[in-house]
Design an enzyme around this catalytic site. Structure first.
Site, PDB file in Angstrom:
ATOM      1  N   ASP A  26      79.484  40.354  29.268  1.00  0.00           N
ATOM      2  CA  ASP A  26      78.556  39.891  28.248  1.00  0.00           C
ATOM      3  C   ASP A  26      79.148  40.094  26.853  1.00  0.00           C
ATOM      4  O   ASP A  26      79.844  41.082  26.609  1.00  0.00           O
ATOM      5  CB  ASP A  26      77.242  40.671  28.378  1.00  0.00           C
ATOM      6  CG  ASP A  26      76.117  40.048  27.573  1.00  0.00           C
ATOM      7  OD1 ASP A  26      76.219  38.862  27.200  1.00  0.00           O
ATOM      8  OD2 ASP A  26      75.129  40.761  27.299  1.00  0.00           O
ATOM      9  N   ASN A  28      80.558  37.296  24.830  1.00  0.00           N
ATOM     10  CA  ASN A  28      81.527  36.300  24.353  1.00  0.00           C
ATOM     11  C   ASN A  28      81.049  35.598  23.084  1.00  0.00           C
ATOM     12  O   ASN A  28      81.813  35.395  22.138  1.00  0.00           O
ATOM     13  CB  ASN A  28      81.790  35.256  25.438  1.00  0.00           C
ATOM     14  CG  ASN A  28      82.566  35.807  26.614  1.00  0.00           C
ATOM     15  OD1 ASN A  28      83.117  36.892  26.552  1.00  0.00           O
ATOM     16  ND2 ASN A  28      82.591  35.050  27.694  1.00  0.00           N
ATOM     17  N   HIS A  43      84.529  32.451  24.938  1.00  0.00           N
ATOM     18  CA  HIS A  43      84.666  32.313  26.387  1.00  0.00           C
ATOM     19  C   HIS A  43      86.134  32.321  26.807  1.00  0.00           C
ATOM     20  O   HIS A  43      86.501  32.932  27.819  1.00  0.00           O
ATOM     21  CB  HIS A  43      83.993  31.027  26.864  1.00  0.00           C
ATOM     22  CG  HIS A  43      82.495  31.026  26.724  1.00  0.00           C
ATOM     23  ND1 HIS A  43      81.716  32.107  27.110  1.00  0.00           N
ATOM     24  CD2 HIS A  43      81.637  30.074  26.258  1.00  0.00           C
ATOM     25  CE1 HIS A  43      80.437  31.821  26.875  1.00  0.00           C
ATOM     26  NE2 HIS A  43      80.367  30.607  26.359  1.00  0.00           N
ATOM     27  N   GLU A  73      70.723  30.683  35.478  1.00  0.00           N
ATOM     28  CA  GLU A  73      70.013  30.419  34.226  1.00  0.00           C
ATOM     29  C   GLU A  73      70.911  29.804  33.151  1.00  0.00           C
ATOM     30  O   GLU A  73      70.422  29.196  32.192  1.00  0.00           O
ATOM     31  CB  GLU A  73      69.391  31.707  33.691  1.00  0.00           C
ATOM     32  CG  GLU A  73      68.270  32.288  34.549  1.00  0.00           C
ATOM     33  CD  GLU A  73      68.774  33.085  35.741  1.00  0.00           C
ATOM     34  OE1 GLU A  73      67.968  33.380  36.648  1.00  0.00           O
ATOM     35  OE2 GLU A  73      69.988  33.401  35.783  1.00  0.00           O
ATOM     36  N   TRP A  75      72.643  27.252  33.201  1.00  0.00           N
ATOM     37  CA  TRP A  75      72.567  25.792  33.128  1.00  0.00           C
ATOM     38  C   TRP A  75      71.685  25.350  31.964  1.00  0.00           C
ATOM     39  O   TRP A  75      71.786  24.199  31.509  1.00  0.00           O
ATOM     40  CB  TRP A  75      72.026  25.216  34.431  1.00  0.00           C
ATOM     41  CG  TRP A  75      72.960  25.324  35.595  1.00  0.00           C
ATOM     42  CD1 TRP A  75      72.834  26.168  36.668  1.00  0.00           C
ATOM     43  CD2 TRP A  75      74.153  24.569  35.836  1.00  0.00           C
ATOM     44  NE1 TRP A  75      73.880  25.993  37.550  1.00  0.00           N
ATOM     45  CE2 TRP A  75      74.703  25.014  37.064  1.00  0.00           C
ATOM     46  CE3 TRP A  75      74.806  23.559  35.132  1.00  0.00           C
ATOM     47  CZ2 TRP A  75      75.872  24.478  37.598  1.00  0.00           C
ATOM     48  CZ3 TRP A  75      75.974  23.020  35.654  1.00  0.00           C
ATOM     49  CH2 TRP A  75      76.495  23.480  36.879  1.00  0.00           C
ATOM     50  N   LEU A 137      93.392  43.504  46.170  1.00  0.00           N
ATOM     51  CA  LEU A 137      92.072  43.614  45.552  1.00  0.00           C
ATOM     52  C   LEU A 137      91.274  42.360  45.882  1.00  0.00           C
ATOM     53  O   LEU A 137      91.821  41.251  45.883  1.00  0.00           O
ATOM     54  CB  LEU A 137      92.191  43.781  44.036  1.00  0.00           C
ATOM     55  CG  LEU A 137      90.865  43.937  43.268  1.00  0.00           C
ATOM     56  CD1 LEU A 137      90.995  44.987  42.171  1.00  0.00           C
ATOM     57  CD2 LEU A 137      90.447  42.597  42.645  1.00  0.00           C
ATOM     58  N   ARG A 190      78.038  46.992  32.450  1.00  0.00           N
ATOM     59  CA  ARG A 190      77.649  45.867  31.594  1.00  0.00           C
ATOM     60  C   ARG A 190      78.181  46.106  30.192  1.00  0.00           C
ATOM     61  O   ARG A 190      78.037  47.191  29.622  1.00  0.00           O
ATOM     62  CB  ARG A 190      76.136  45.700  31.537  1.00  0.00           C
ATOM     63  CG  ARG A 190      75.758  44.493  30.640  1.00  0.00           C
ATOM     64  CD  ARG A 190      74.331  44.090  30.716  1.00  0.00           C
ATOM     65  NE  ARG A 190      74.127  42.844  29.958  1.00  0.00           N
ATOM     66  CZ  ARG A 190      73.260  41.904  30.261  1.00  0.00           C
ATOM     67  NH1 ARG A 190      72.492  42.056  31.326  1.00  0.00           N
ATOM     68  NH2 ARG A 190      73.151  40.815  29.528  1.00  0.00           N
ATOM     69  N   ARG A 196      70.416  45.876  30.875  1.00  0.00           N
ATOM     70  CA  ARG A 196      69.611  45.213  31.904  1.00  0.00           C
ATOM     71  C   ARG A 196      70.546  44.591  32.933  1.00  0.00           C
ATOM     72  O   ARG A 196      71.738  44.414  32.681  1.00  0.00           O
ATOM     73  CB  ARG A 196      68.703  44.147  31.290  1.00  0.00           C
ATOM     74  CG  ARG A 196      69.422  43.088  30.471  1.00  0.00           C
ATOM     75  CD  ARG A 196      68.444  42.049  29.917  1.00  0.00           C
ATOM     76  NE  ARG A 196      69.129  41.069  29.090  1.00  0.00           N
ATOM     77  CZ  ARG A 196      69.339  41.188  27.782  1.00  0.00           C
ATOM     78  NH1 ARG A 196      68.902  42.274  27.149  1.00  0.00           N
ATOM     79  NH2 ARG A 196      69.961  40.258  27.098  1.00  0.00           N
ATOM     80  N   LEU A 197      69.989  44.219  34.095  1.00  0.00           N
ATOM     81  CA  LEU A 197      70.783  43.668  35.192  1.00  0.00           C
ATOM     82  C   LEU A 197      70.897  42.150  35.142  1.00  0.00           C
ATOM     83  O   LEU A 197      71.814  41.575  35.735  1.00  0.00           O
ATOM     84  CB  LEU A 197      70.179  44.077  36.549  1.00  0.00           C
ATOM     85  CG  LEU A 197      70.228  45.567  36.875  1.00  0.00           C
ATOM     86  CD1 LEU A 197      69.577  45.818  38.228  1.00  0.00           C
ATOM     87  CD2 LEU A 197      71.666  46.071  36.885  1.00  0.00           C
ATOM     88  N   GLU A 209      75.717  53.038  40.630  1.00  0.00           N
ATOM     89  CA  GLU A 209      75.656  53.793  39.383  1.00  0.00           C
ATOM     90  C   GLU A 209      75.866  52.800  38.243  1.00  0.00           C
ATOM     91  O   GLU A 209      76.740  51.932  38.314  1.00  0.00           O
ATOM     92  CB  GLU A 209      76.752  54.860  39.353  1.00  0.00           C
ATOM     93  CG  GLU A 209      76.588  55.945  40.399  1.00  0.00           C
ATOM     94  CD  GLU A 209      75.350  56.801  40.159  1.00  0.00           C
ATOM     95  OE1 GLU A 209      75.045  57.105  38.982  1.00  0.00           O
ATOM     96  OE2 GLU A 209      74.684  57.174  41.146  1.00  0.00           O
TER      97      GLU A 209
END
Length: 245
Positions: A26, A28, A43, A73, A75, A137, A190, A196-197, A209
């Protein structure tokens, strides 16, 4: 197969490193604004942060990394921004991810596949197929992903398949998520100071965690990921049990 009934691989006392990490990338837009640049530039800079972070995850011996690239969301954003994001994903597949593949990174996409243009869908599929045997990975790119949509879809499939109510348990539910083999998340990070998620991995991160950092995603790098891992290692995961020490 990893299921919700399994114990996460990094369950244990303080000092354990997370095996499975997720990141909500989050900031950009705010990064671009702070530099006097268009959102598109933020971006694009974010793709460079992604490469740095994946390489740092390899160094930290993280097994699985899930990044939130485009939500259901998103879009609703301006058409020009959505078009830019699709083009940037295409460029990332062409330029960044092949170099990561040479380092043993397997890339898979998590989310819906029916709303992207066929040419981009084909690129996503080709990348998955070409990296399928790599195991340094596991990189999961959540694209056109929404946690609620994933859960509703799993419930719908249970009904459509006629699974009796008495046979509906966590294993049956996990088997109908987008990627049943996706490991439960140990650590969720985040960026950008938001706490928030945002509808991300609602099932898979049930016992994760959480670490929140003020760094905007384009500025995020190896030191930030290492700091989050160290914060995780300082905690004790109990999974609902009581620590009697």
């Amino acid at each position: 197969m990893k299921t919700a009934e399994s114990v996460p691989p990094s369950n244990g006392p303080e000092g354990c490193a997370p095996r499975n990490v997720a990141i909500i990338m989050d900031g950009n837009g705010r990064w671009a604004e702070s530099h006097g640049l268009p959102v598109e530039a933020g971006h694009r800079e974010g793709t460079r942060a992604l490469r740095r972070t994946v390489e740092a995850a390899i160094d930290l011996r993280i097994a699985s990394l899930v990044v939130y690239a485009f939500s259901t969301e998103n879009w609703a954003r301006p058409e020009t921004e959505v078009a830019d994001l699709m083009e940037i994903l295409s460029e990332t597949i062409d330029r960044e991810l092949p170099d990561l593949a040479r380092q043993g990174v397997r890339t898979r996409f998590l989310g819906r596949r029916d709303r992207v243009e066929p040419w981009l869908h084909d690129k996503m599929t080709a990348l998955e197929e070409s990296t399928a045997e790599l195991d340094t990975l596991q990189l999961w790119i959540a694209f056109d992903y929404g946690g609620r949509a994933e859960l509703v879809g799993a419930a719908r499939r249970l009904v459509e398949e006629g699974v009796p109510a008495g046979e509906v348990d966590e294993r049956a539910f996990v088997d109908r998520l987008y990627a049943p083999e996706l490991a439960e998340v140990d650590l969720l990070v985040r960026t950008s100071g938001e706490v928030r998620l945002s509808n991300f991995l609602l099932w898979e991160a049930a016992y994760a965690e959480l670490v929140f950092t003020d760094a905007l995603w384009p500025d995020f790098g190896a030191d930030d990921l290492r700091a989050a891992v160290e914060e995780y290692a300082a905690r004790t995961r109990r999974f609902g049990a009581r620590d009697l020490r």
